[in-house]
Design a protein around this motif. Structure first.
Motif, PDB file in Angstrom:
ATOM      1  N   ARG A  92      13.687  57.831  81.815  1.00 25.48           N
ATOM      2  CA  ARG A  92      14.051  56.495  81.347  1.00 25.48           C
ATOM      3  C   ARG A  92      14.412  56.608  79.861  1.00 25.48           C
ATOM      4  O   ARG A  92      13.680  57.240  79.089  1.00 25.48           O
ATOM      5  CB  ARG A  92      12.856  55.566  81.541  1.00 25.48           C
ATOM      6  N   ALA A  93      15.519  56.012  79.474  1.00 33.27           N
ATOM      7  CA  ALA A  93      15.944  56.033  78.073  1.00 33.27           C
ATOM      8  C   ALA A  93      15.814  54.623  77.498  1.00 33.27           C
ATOM      9  O   ALA A  93      16.287  53.657  78.110  1.00 33.27           O
ATOM     10  CB  ALA A  93      17.391  56.505  77.969  1.00 33.27           C
ATOM     11  N   GLU A  94      15.161  54.516  76.359  1.00 34.79           N
ATOM     12  CA  GLU A  94      15.001  53.230  75.674  1.00 34.79           C
ATOM     13  C   GLU A  94      15.460  53.360  74.230  1.00 34.79           C
ATOM     14  O   GLU A  94      15.240  54.391  73.605  1.00 34.79           O
ATOM     15  CB  GLU A  94      13.535  52.778  75.658  1.00 34.79           C
ATOM     16  N   ARG A  95      16.063  52.284  73.742  1.00 35.57           N
ATOM     17  CA  ARG A  95      16.409  52.204  72.329  1.00 35.57           C
ATOM     18  C   ARG A  95      15.685  50.996  71.761  1.00 35.57           C
ATOM     19  O   ARG A  95      15.681  49.932  72.370  1.00 35.57           O
ATOM     20  CB  ARG A  95      17.913  52.077  72.154  1.00 35.57           C
ATOM     21  N   LYS A  96      15.075  51.198  70.595  1.00 31.82           N
ATOM     22  CA  LYS A  96      14.309  50.136  69.959  1.00 31.82           C
ATOM     23  C   LYS A  96      14.874  49.846  68.576  1.00 31.82           C
ATOM     24  O   LYS A  96      15.377  50.745  67.894  1.00 31.82           O
ATOM     25  CB  LYS A  96      12.837  50.536  69.825  1.00 31.82           C
ATOM     26  N   VAL A 102      17.812  49.690  77.651  1.00 39.61           N
ATOM     27  CA  VAL A 102      17.088  50.581  78.559  1.00 39.61           C
ATOM     28  C   VAL A 102      18.085  51.099  79.591  1.00 39.61           C
ATOM     29  O   VAL A 102      18.943  50.341  80.055  1.00 39.61           O
ATOM     30  CB  VAL A 102      15.938  49.852  79.299  1.00 39.61           C
ATOM     31  N   ARG A 103      17.956  52.372  79.950  1.00 43.36           N
ATOM     32  CA  ARG A 103      18.807  52.940  80.995  1.00 43.36           C
ATOM     33  C   ARG A 103      17.959  53.802  81.917  1.00 43.36           C
ATOM     34  O   ARG A 103      17.152  54.607  81.462  1.00 43.36           O
ATOM     35  CB  ARG A 103      19.927  53.780  80.397  1.00 43.36           C
ATOM     36  N   VAL A 104      18.156  53.610  83.214  1.00 44.61           N
ATOM     37  CA  VAL A 104      17.509  54.420  84.244  1.00 44.61           C
ATOM     38  C   VAL A 104      18.595  54.848  85.226  1.00 44.61           C
ATOM     39  O   VAL A 104      19.412  54.018  85.651  1.00 44.61           O
ATOM     40  CB  VAL A 104      16.409  53.625  84.988  1.00 44.61           C
ATOM     41  N   ILE A 105      18.610  56.117  85.577  1.00 48.89           N
ATOM     42  CA  ILE A 105      19.587  56.640  86.536  1.00 48.89           C
ATOM     43  C   ILE A 105      18.853  56.960  87.832  1.00 48.89           C
ATOM     44  O   ILE A 105      17.792  57.595  87.822  1.00 48.89           O
ATOM     45  CB  ILE A 105      20.292  57.890  85.981  1.00 48.89           C
ATOM     46  N   LEU A 106      19.425  56.514  88.944  1.00 51.02           N
ATOM     47  CA  LEU A 106      18.851  56.722  90.272  1.00 51.02           C
ATOM     48  C   LEU A 106      19.885  57.395  91.164  1.00 51.02           C
ATOM     49  O   LEU A 106      21.091  57.197  90.979  1.00 51.02           O
ATOM     50  CB  LEU A 106      18.434  55.381  90.880  1.00 51.02           C
TER      51      LEU A 106
END
Length: 131
Positions: free
Chosen positions: A73-77, A86-90
């Motif tokens: 999971r990638a998050e930028r704050k 937020v990015r999630v790859i499935l």
């Protein structure tokens, strides 16, 4: 594929698919990268904003439909520590879904972009939607 995206979004309580995304890839030129995908984008409103909780819910709905995470999971704050992206790859059955949440003012948006991996390998710039 369209059914997985639309039912996951609806079951997560997301807004309706924006009209410009509902059929955006259906009229794509054959053999183009756009022809390899299906999209959903829900824009929050003042009365029904989207946030990371709704994003997590739609990712959970996709997981309930046997979509498996691919990578972290990638998050930028922001400087204040608040998550603004937020990015999630499935992945499943030769498809990749890139799920993304972006905070836009008080409303936000959530997108689900599904790509046929074999089609992208043949027609895309690399071997997948993120290459």
């Amino acid at each position: 594929m369209r059914t997985d995206l639309d039912t996951s979004a609806a079951d997560a309580g997301l807004p309706a698919n924006a009209p410009e995304y509902a059929g955006s890839n259906e009229n794509a030129p054959a053999g183009s990268p756009r022809a390899c995908g299906v999209g959903y984008k829900g824009y929050g409103t003042k009365t029904s904003p989207v946030d990371t909780a709704r994003f997590d819910k739609v990712v959970g709905e996709l997981r309930d439909r046997d979509w498996q995470p691919s990578g972290e999971r990638a998050e930028r704050k922001g400087k204040d520590g608040a998550v603004f992206e937020v990015r999630v790859i499935l992945k499943q059955r030769g498809w990749t879904v890139v799920t993304q949440y972006r905070a836009l003012g008080d409303d936000g948006d959530i997108s689900l972009m599904a790509y046929d991996d074999a089609c992208m390998k043949q027609n895309g710039p690399g071997t997948g939607p993120l290459d």
